[in-house]
Design a protein around this motif. Structure first.
Motif, PDB file in Angstrom:
ATOM      1  N   UNK A 111       0.826  -1.199   0.000  1.00 16.73           N
ATOM      2  CA  UNK A 111       0.000   0.000   0.000  1.00 16.73           C
ATOM      3  C   UNK A 111       0.864   1.255   0.000  1.00 16.73           C
ATOM      4  N   UNK A 112       1.981   1.200   0.728  1.00 14.83           N
ATOM      5  CA  UNK A 112       2.873   2.350   0.769  1.00 14.83           C
ATOM      6  C   UNK A 112       3.585   2.576  -0.545  1.00 14.83           C
ATOM      7  N   UNK A 113       4.257   1.556  -1.059  1.00 11.08           N
ATOM      8  CA  UNK A 113       5.057   1.720  -2.270  1.00 11.08           C
ATOM      9  C   UNK A 113       4.202   1.986  -3.504  1.00 11.08           C
ATOM     10  N   UNK A 114       2.994   1.452  -3.533  1.00  9.72           N
ATOM     11  CA  UNK A 114       2.113   1.718  -4.677  1.00  9.72           C
ATOM     12  C   UNK A 114       1.330   3.016  -4.506  1.00  9.72           C
ATOM     13  N   UNK A 115       1.558   3.709  -3.399  1.00  6.79           N
ATOM     14  CA  UNK A 115       0.874   4.965  -3.045  1.00  6.79           C
ATOM     15  C   UNK A 115      -0.640   4.796  -2.984  1.00  6.79           C
ATOM     16  N   UNK A 116      -1.087   3.607  -2.588  1.00  9.33           N
ATOM     17  CA  UNK A 116      -2.531   3.379  -2.454  1.00  9.33           C
ATOM     18  C   UNK A 116      -3.068   4.066  -1.208  1.00  9.33           C
ATOM     19  N   UNK A 117      -2.427   3.840  -0.075  1.00  8.44           N
ATOM     20  CA  UNK A 117      -2.860   4.512   1.140  1.00  8.44           C
ATOM     21  C   UNK A 117      -3.841   3.737   1.990  1.00  8.44           C
ATOM     22  N   UNK A 118      -4.213   2.527   1.584  1.00 10.42           N
ATOM     23  CA  UNK A 118      -5.021   1.676   2.457  1.00 10.42           C
ATOM     24  C   UNK A 118      -4.147   1.219   3.623  1.00 10.42           C
ATOM     25  N   UNK A 119      -4.770   0.949   4.744  1.00 14.75           N
ATOM     26  CA  UNK A 119      -3.991   0.510   5.898  1.00 14.75           C
ATOM     27  C   UNK A 119      -4.722  -0.562   6.679  1.00 14.75           C
ATOM     28  N   UNK A 120      -3.961  -1.399   7.352  1.00 14.36           N
ATOM     29  CA  UNK A 120      -4.520  -2.414   8.245  1.00 14.36           C
ATOM     30  C   UNK A 120      -4.113  -2.122   9.683  1.00 14.36           C
ATOM     31  N   UNK A 121      -3.547  -0.941   9.923  1.00 10.24           N
ATOM     32  CA  UNK A 121      -3.047  -0.602  11.249  1.00 10.24           C
ATOM     33  C   UNK A 121      -4.030   0.293  11.989  1.00 10.24           C
ATOM     34  N   UNK A 122      -4.206   0.011  13.257  1.00 12.65           N
ATOM     35  CA  UNK A 122      -5.005   0.854  14.141  1.00 12.65           C
ATOM     36  C   UNK A 122      -4.086   1.534  15.155  1.00 12.65           C
ATOM     37  N   UNK A 123      -4.555   2.655  15.693  1.00 12.83           N
ATOM     38  CA  UNK A 123      -3.803   3.393  16.722  1.00 12.83           C
ATOM     39  C   UNK A 123      -2.411   3.768  16.228  1.00 12.83           C
ATOM     40  N   UNK A 124      -2.343   4.314  15.018  1.00 13.75           N
ATOM     41  CA  UNK A 124      -1.035   4.680  14.477  1.00 13.75           C
ATOM     42  C   UNK A 124      -0.423   5.864  15.220  1.00 13.75           C
ATOM     43  N   UNK A 125      -1.253   6.654  15.918  1.00 10.18           N
ATOM     44  CA  UNK A 125      -0.721   7.761  16.708  1.00 10.18           C
ATOM     45  C   UNK A 125       0.243   7.277  17.785  1.00 10.18           C
ATOM     46  N   UNK A 126       0.044   6.053  18.252  1.00  6.79           N
ATOM     47  CA  UNK A 126       0.862   5.533  19.354  1.00  6.79           C
ATOM     48  C   UNK A 126       2.069   4.736  18.860  1.00  6.79           C
ATOM     49  N   UNK A 127       2.254   4.638  17.548  1.00  6.56           N
ATOM     50  CA  UNK A 127       3.403   3.904  17.022  1.00  6.56           C
ATOM     51  C   UNK A 127       4.694   4.690  17.261  1.00  6.56           C
TER      52      UNK A 127
END
Length: 488
Positions: A111-127
């Protein structure tokens, strides 16, 4: 079988380069002491080791890349690089005692390298901050295409890059050189990309973002990627000024970077306006935004000024395949989210960082349709299809028609695959459009207030395949599956 040695040699060199980019999150992790620094030397070592092995296997190969080699290399890069890009995420989550399967890590990297922007991550603020930097930096690298940068570097080590450029470049016309040497072309494109990046980050910072947020959001704005270091996306900032800056840079990034390069070289802004694809892209995005704004005002969702703010920002965001959200537009009247996601398939220009079928193809299809309608009345008339006053080769028209057929078939097949898992049609079609168009945000359960974390393993595989096919422009991917491609 086609000789793979030229491909392996270049792929090894690219992996060595890619491993070096992991220094960016590594330095930030060390500087900020976010607790995951140890994963980066390990992942860099693994990437470099694999790159060295591939290069060593074909170190004596000196032949120029042929057309098939270029297609293979582009496909291998977009499928293999995410394996290494996923390593910092997978190991980083282990370090902070949070569960992340390898499939989820690979999905996030694709998703990152293809610039799609979909994510499977929650609570990314706390990463840890460095993991968010890596997620967003992947989009920045994928925005213009890692291989475009390679085109500028490979000639220095004795490997030409013209076949890479043709395989990687988006759109039906790929052989136009902006400078006599392909390497100079790639450097020029990256120069424009870098200039926009610096201006965007400075604008965000002056508008009130922290320096780290400004850089990370810039990474995903100029790349039209859409990932942010906050779960709330642009609702976290709640700033009309920041949204306005973002809209401007999304509009800029949705147009052909080659035009900016030519405009700067000629010092003539009229070059932009003369291009029909540029006018169509900007007109479609702004016109679509005004239409959605009018709908929101007419339906009483917001007042006039708020309708303008929300309608234009979100239409430009989704239609440019970025996918930022300041509100849950899935709650708007159904026309708006459906219209915006459909626009993501056509609204960006060839040579931009966006996804979809590209505006130039849509223009050619409309012109071809008009020609066929005229032929019904004047069957013997000679009526060439022209763009910008120049006649378009019939082979290009046939290529566009073939692409559109394959694009529609891909949407249908992948949607049916998701329906086979009992996903409802609304979510299935939205997920496939978001993936193949590299838009990142779908409808319903996959709308702006949710993400792809709830999908099953098979559903994630289907959407991952959709992202890869969309980034590879589908025909290049399918060409690899034909027996004729692998014959000498």
């Amino acid at each position: 079988m086609t000789d793979l040695r030229p491909v392996l040699r270049v792929l090894g060199i690219l992996l060595l380069m890619f491993g070096g980019t992991m220094a960016v999150p590594a330095i930030s992790s060390l500087w900020l002491d976010d607790g995951v620094f140890g994963v980066y030397p390990l992942t860099m070592g693994i990437t470099w080791a694999c790159g060295l092995v591939l290069w060593w296997m074909a170190r004596h190969e000196q032949r120029e890349l042929q057309a098939r080699h270029g297609i293979m290399l582009v496909a291998f890069v977009w499928m293999v690089f995410p394996l290494f890009a996923a390593l910092p995420l997978y190991l980083g989550f282990e370090r902070i005692d949070r569960a992340l399967s390898w499939q989820h890590a690979y999905f996030e990297a694709v998703s990152g390298l293809t610039t799609t922007g979909s994510t499977v991550l929650n609570h990314v603020d706390t990463l840890p901050v460095s993991l968010n930097i890596w997620r967003t930096f992947l989009q920045w690298m994928g925005g213009m295409g890692i291989l475009i940068l390679a085109v500028a570097i490979l000639p220095m080590i004795g490997m030409g890059g013209s076949q890479l450029f043709r395989a990687e470049a988006a759109g039906p016309v790929k052989d136009t050189k902006l400078t006599p040497r392909m390497a100079e072309t790639a450097k020029g494109l990256w120069g424009v990309y870098g200039l926009f990046s610096v201006l965007c980050a400075l604008a965000y910072w002056l508008a009130g973002m922290t320096p780290l947020d400004a850089v990370m959001v810039m990474f995903t704005t100029v790349s039209l990627g859409g990932l942010t270091p906050h779960d709330a996306s642009f609702a976290y900032f709640n700033s009309p000024l920041i949204e306005g800056i973002c809209t401007v840079f999304m509009l800029l990034a949705s147009c052909n970077f080659a035009l900016y390069f030519v405009t700067i070289r000629k010092r003539n802004a009229w070059v932009l306006y003369r291009q029909p694809e540029f006018r169509a892209t900007i007109g479609t995005l702004l016109g679509g935004g005004l239409l959605v704004a009018a709908l929101l005002w007419f339906k009483g969702v917001y007042g006039p000024l708020e309708s303008l703010r929300m309608g234009v920002f979100h239409t430009v965001s989704v239609a440019t395949t970025t996918g930022y959200a300041a509100v849950d537009f899935g709650l708007w009247p159904p026309f708006a989210p459906v219209f915006m996601l459909l626009l993501s398939g056509v609204a960006t220009s060839a040579g931009s960082t966006g996804g979809g079928i590209k505006m130039i193809r849509m223009l050619l299809l409309l012109k071809q349709t008009r020609r066929e309608m005229r032929r019904l009345v004047h069957p013997n008339a000679v009526q060439p299809v022209t763009v910008g006053g120049l006649a378009v080769d019939e082979r290009v028209i046939f290529s566009v028609l073939a692409f559109m057929l394959v694009y529609c078939a891909t949407i249908a097949v992948l949607t049916m695959a998701l329906l086979f898992t009992d996903m409802d049609l609304h979510n299935a079609l939205g997920a496939v459009l978001a993936s193949v168009n590299c838009a990142g945000v779908g409808w319903g359960d996959l709308g702006p207030s949710n993400n792809f974390a709830g999908l099953t393993s098979f559903q994630l595989s289907v959407t991952t395949l959709g992202m890869l096919m969309g980034r590879l422009e589908i025909l290049s991917f399918l060409a690899l599956l034909t027996p004729a491609f692998w014959r000498r």
